[in-house]
Design a protein around this motif. Structure first.
Motif, PDB file in Angstrom:
ATOM      1  N   PRO A  36       0.810  -1.229   0.000  1.00  0.00           N
ATOM      2  CA  PRO A  36       0.000   0.000   0.000  1.00  0.00           C
ATOM      3  C   PRO A  36       0.841   1.276   0.000  1.00  0.00           C
ATOM      4  O   PRO A  36       0.325   2.341   0.306  1.00  0.00           O
ATOM      5  CB  PRO A  36      -0.791  -0.124   1.299  1.00  0.00           C
ATOM      6  N   TYR A  37       2.117   1.146  -0.290  1.00  0.00           N
ATOM      7  CA  TYR A  37       2.995   2.327  -0.357  1.00  0.00           C
ATOM      8  C   TYR A  37       3.977   2.116  -1.514  1.00  0.00           C
ATOM      9  O   TYR A  37       4.306   0.987  -1.847  1.00  0.00           O
ATOM     10  CB  TYR A  37       3.751   2.531   0.956  1.00  0.00           C
ATOM     11  N   PRO A  38       4.440   3.221  -2.134  1.00  0.00           N
ATOM     12  CA  PRO A  38       5.349   3.071  -3.271  1.00  0.00           C
ATOM     13  C   PRO A  38       6.789   2.783  -2.831  1.00  0.00           C
ATOM     14  O   PRO A  38       7.242   3.302  -1.815  1.00  0.00           O
ATOM     15  CB  PRO A  38       5.283   4.430  -3.980  1.00  0.00           C
ATOM     16  N   LEU A  39       7.472   1.962  -3.616  1.00  0.00           N
ATOM     17  CA  LEU A  39       8.910   1.749  -3.444  1.00  0.00           C
ATOM     18  C   LEU A  39       9.637   2.628  -4.457  1.00  0.00           C
ATOM     19  O   LEU A  39       9.318   2.605  -5.645  1.00  0.00           O
ATOM     20  CB  LEU A  39       9.271   0.275  -3.693  1.00  0.00           C
ATOM     21  N   GLN A  40      10.583   3.391  -3.956  1.00  0.00           N
ATOM     22  CA  GLN A  40      11.372   4.250  -4.853  1.00  0.00           C
ATOM     23  C   GLN A  40      12.786   3.693  -4.910  1.00  0.00           C
ATOM     24  O   GLN A  40      13.581   3.893  -3.994  1.00  0.00           O
ATOM     25  CB  GLN A  40      11.355   5.693  -4.322  1.00  0.00           C
ATOM     26  N   TRP A  41      13.073   2.975  -5.983  1.00  0.00           N
ATOM     27  CA  TRP A  41      14.363   2.286  -6.096  1.00  0.00           C
ATOM     28  C   TRP A  41      15.424   3.209  -6.684  1.00  0.00           C
ATOM     29  O   TRP A  41      15.189   3.899  -7.670  1.00  0.00           O
ATOM     30  CB  TRP A  41      14.219   1.053  -6.998  1.00  0.00           C
ATOM     31  N   LEU A  42      16.608   3.165  -6.104  1.00  0.00           N
ATOM     32  CA  LEU A  42      17.754   3.892  -6.648  1.00  0.00           C
ATOM     33  C   LEU A  42      18.910   2.901  -6.774  1.00  0.00           C
ATOM     34  O   LEU A  42      19.212   2.186  -5.813  1.00  0.00           O
ATOM     35  CB  LEU A  42      18.164   5.032  -5.710  1.00  0.00           C
ATOM     36  N   PRO A  43      19.555   2.847  -7.942  1.00  0.00           N
ATOM     37  CA  PRO A  43      20.667   1.900  -8.080  1.00  0.00           C
ATOM     38  C   PRO A  43      21.916   2.402  -7.372  1.00  0.00           C
ATOM     39  O   PRO A  43      22.329   3.547  -7.566  1.00  0.00           O
ATOM     40  CB  PRO A  43      20.876   1.833  -9.605  1.00  0.00           C
ATOM     41  N   THR A  44      22.501   1.561  -6.552  1.00  0.00           N
ATOM     42  CA  THR A  44      23.717   1.932  -5.825  1.00  0.00           C
ATOM     43  C   THR A  44      24.819   2.375  -6.785  1.00  0.00           C
ATOM     44  O   THR A  44      25.527   3.352  -6.527  1.00  0.00           O
ATOM     45  CB  THR A  44      24.224   0.712  -5.024  1.00  0.00           C
ATOM     46  N   GLU A  45      24.949   1.641  -7.888  1.00  0.00           N
ATOM     47  CA  GLU A  45      26.073   1.863  -8.810  1.00  0.00           C
ATOM     48  C   GLU A  45      26.111   3.296  -9.334  1.00  0.00           C
ATOM     49  O   GLU A  45      27.175   3.808  -9.665  1.00  0.00           O
ATOM     50  CB  GLU A  45      25.988   0.889  -9.991  1.00  0.00           C
ATOM     51  N   SER A  46      24.928   3.923  -9.469  1.00  0.00           N
ATOM     52  CA  SER A  46      24.906   5.284 -10.025  1.00  0.00           C
ATOM     53  C   SER A  46      24.286   6.275  -9.044  1.00  0.00           C
ATOM     54  O   SER A  46      23.746   7.298  -9.437  1.00  0.00           O
ATOM     55  CB  SER A  46      24.114   5.286 -11.342  1.00  0.00           C
ATOM     56  N   LEU A  47      24.381   5.956  -7.745  1.00  0.00           N
ATOM     57  CA  LEU A  47      23.724   6.822  -6.754  1.00  0.00           C
ATOM     58  C   LEU A  47      24.363   8.204  -6.718  1.00  0.00           C
ATOM     59  O   LEU A  47      23.664   9.207  -6.555  1.00  0.00           O
ATOM     60  CB  LEU A  47      23.792   6.187  -5.358  1.00  0.00           C
ATOM     61  N   GLY A  48      25.686   8.252  -6.855  1.00  0.00           N
ATOM     62  CA  GLY A  48      26.379   9.521  -6.665  1.00  0.00           C
ATOM     63  C   GLY A  48      26.199   9.928  -5.220  1.00  0.00           C
ATOM     64  O   GLY A  48      26.585   9.206  -4.312  1.00  0.00           O
ATOM     65  N   CYS A  49      25.588  11.072  -4.984  1.00  0.00           N
ATOM     66  CA  CYS A  49      25.325  11.521  -3.617  1.00  0.00           C
ATOM     67  C   CYS A  49      23.827  11.694  -3.449  1.00  0.00           C
ATOM     68  O   CYS A  49      23.161  12.292  -4.291  1.00  0.00           O
ATOM     69  CB  CYS A  49      26.071  12.824  -3.332  1.00  0.00           C
ATOM     70  N   TRP A  50      23.291  11.118  -2.380  1.00  0.00           N
ATOM     71  CA  TRP A  50      21.861  11.200  -2.094  1.00  0.00           C
ATOM     72  C   TRP A  50      21.697  11.904  -0.758  1.00  0.00           C
ATOM     73  O   TRP A  50      22.531  11.748   0.129  1.00  0.00           O
ATOM     74  CB  TRP A  50      21.289   9.784  -2.043  1.00  0.00           C
TER      75      TRP A  50
END
Lengths: 326, 326
Positions: B111-125
């Protein structure tokens, strides 16, 4: 046969109950079966002192996560512990492909083969001591019950008949006693004609999630024990039970077929163990008792029951000290 | 920032340690990050009293099962508990597709969205309070460390400079104090020019599995704490460490760069907690102490450490009573 409950909570673990898993094992032998494998089943296996080397087969009742998310970790740990014996997995469609995807994603290679059998077309499967059959149930996804029937129940030789039929005492008696048909003076003697079975074969039915217990009428005909979910109570309207059963509903079914023993499990986390809190497991027990005159048990994690050769079910060991960590 | 260890065993759980997971949390705030998510992490989350509603993001260091098999169950339980806030997941290639396959197999809808970010191209979050960067390590699969730097360290206004620059006491002072640049009489005042930082920003580096600690030299330059695996001891030949580090090896690296605090974790199950048994965790500690003069800690499940505003690390609570059930 012993029933050792490894997880008795529905959907999500609680402080006292893990998600679904049940071990079926011989009281003295080492081999055992695992029914369902929710997350952290391998932790309960360790706590129960069971060996993953001696696990003979895993049976998954349906694809919901609380019944199978523990498979990857358990299979990986069996590999790390050096298992080499093949392992049979009986599971509904989708589980094998998911396990393949899991192994590929996590680069998990196992040092033992997995022998997958689809539940939907299992028919009857047999191990050394047990015959296993399948009954389809009613749930939000395809869900199944597994029936376990003793392949070779306790028996003794019918010596009077052997002597009456002119079969002299000798090695052939031993062969017949072991259940093996024997050639004797040009005749073939059928073992079962010369054995006396003091008790009917033991039979246990373990059901997956299910909102229509009556679908188990045929499967339970000669069973001494049914293990069935009781996720909710009758107070919850049937249309909001999401494919699950209420304790009183299962109890009424068990009573209607004269089932000797009913073990309820898979309780919604809203039912609390603390007898001072409501709603509680005690309320489910009270509800079931109103509808059932047989032997009623409400499972707890690490509780162990024994179905002896006479077909009686009893609790064999006190549960370990109540502990909040599944 | 607090570090709360949820699992400190390598590969497989033991009676006292679960597989990898670490919570990073504000001492008083509710939001927290999860670093890795081995099987039964949701059980430890429950035991630690953390809320899945307040989980802000999950960071996975690499695809091995003992670091991610707990994801499906934890995400499912967050949904059952009614989470609706989106959840950020930072993970190496393969994890998102596997989670998709898992949801499809088990018919799990969240019931909630998953927001995926790839580690390999994360840069700075960045989150509200922390900037997160990535360093690649050396292991049997691609493995990463995450560095967490305080975005807004403690500060006070440089009142002397404000007055010297002719900036009258008023709302603009408050704006500058909050870190916001301000317009003032036709000029733009930069907040950082008028703030005094009594301490450098806090920085914690959490590494995944890794056999070359020296790869973290740059990432650790301004860090007060490194959390690193010490799967084995130096007694084990380097060629049989399977991509892992020895306690003494990590300690020597930490010493070489003058790192203030080193927390070792991810111990092979052969190292026992019982100080009377050998090899034990005590042996790993002794080995590390021979090579490192900074603050050394060997993690335990549910142990909690606090990195205060001055950059000091201390253990904040005694570990709960030792308990065999992960």
């Amino acid at each position: 046969m012993d029933l050792l409950f490894l997880g008795t909570s529905a959907a999500t673990p609680t402080r006292t109950r893990n998600v679904s898993a049940l071990a079926l094992l011989e009281p003295r032998g080492k081999g055992w079966f695992l029914l369902d494998c929710g997350e952290a089943t391998q932790h309960r296996v360790m706590q129960a002192g069971l060996s993953l080397h001696e696990l003979q087969a895993i049976f998954i009742t349906h694809v919901h996560g609380d019944h199978c998310y523990g498979l990857p970790g358990l299979l990986a740990s069996a590999g790390l512990q050096g298992r080499t014996r093949p392992l049979t997995l009986v599971a509904p469609a989708g589980v094998e492909a998911w396990m393949d995807a899991t192994q590929q994603m996590s680069q998990l290679s196992l040092p033992y083969p997995l022998q997958w059998l689809p539940t939907e077309s299992l028919g009857c499967w047999s191990s050394e001591h047990w015959l296993v059959d399948v009954t389809e149930l009613s749930h939000r996804v395809r869900s199944f019950a597994y029936g376990f029937t003793e392949a070779r129940p306790e028996s003794r030789l019918d010596q009077a008949r052997l002597l009456a039929d002119g079969i002299a005492r000798g090695p052939v008696w031993g062969q017949l006693k072991k259940g093996i048909d024997a050639a004797y003076e040009g005749r073939t003697l059928r073992s079962r004609d010369y054995l006396i079975f003091p008790h009917p074969p033991r039979r246990v039915v373990v059901a997956g999630d299910n909102d229509r217990p009556e679908l188990l009428a045929a499967a339970c005909r000669n069973a001494q024990v049914l293990v069935h979910e009781a996720t909710f109570s009758l107070e919850r309207p049937v249309e909001t039970r999401f494919g699950h059963s209420a304790a009183g509903q299962v109890a009424a079914f068990a009573d209607s077929i004269g089932l000797p023993n009913l073990v309820l499990t898979h309780f919604s986390s809203r039912f609390q163990d603390n007898p001072e809190r409501s709603p509680g497991i005690a309320d489910l027990r009270a509800e079931a008792l109103q509808h059932y005159r047989g032997g009623l048990w409400l499972a707890e994690d690490l509780a162990r029951f024994r179905l002896d050769r006479t077909g009686s079910l009893c609790r064999v060991l006190p549960a370990p000290a109540r502990d909040p960590r599944p």
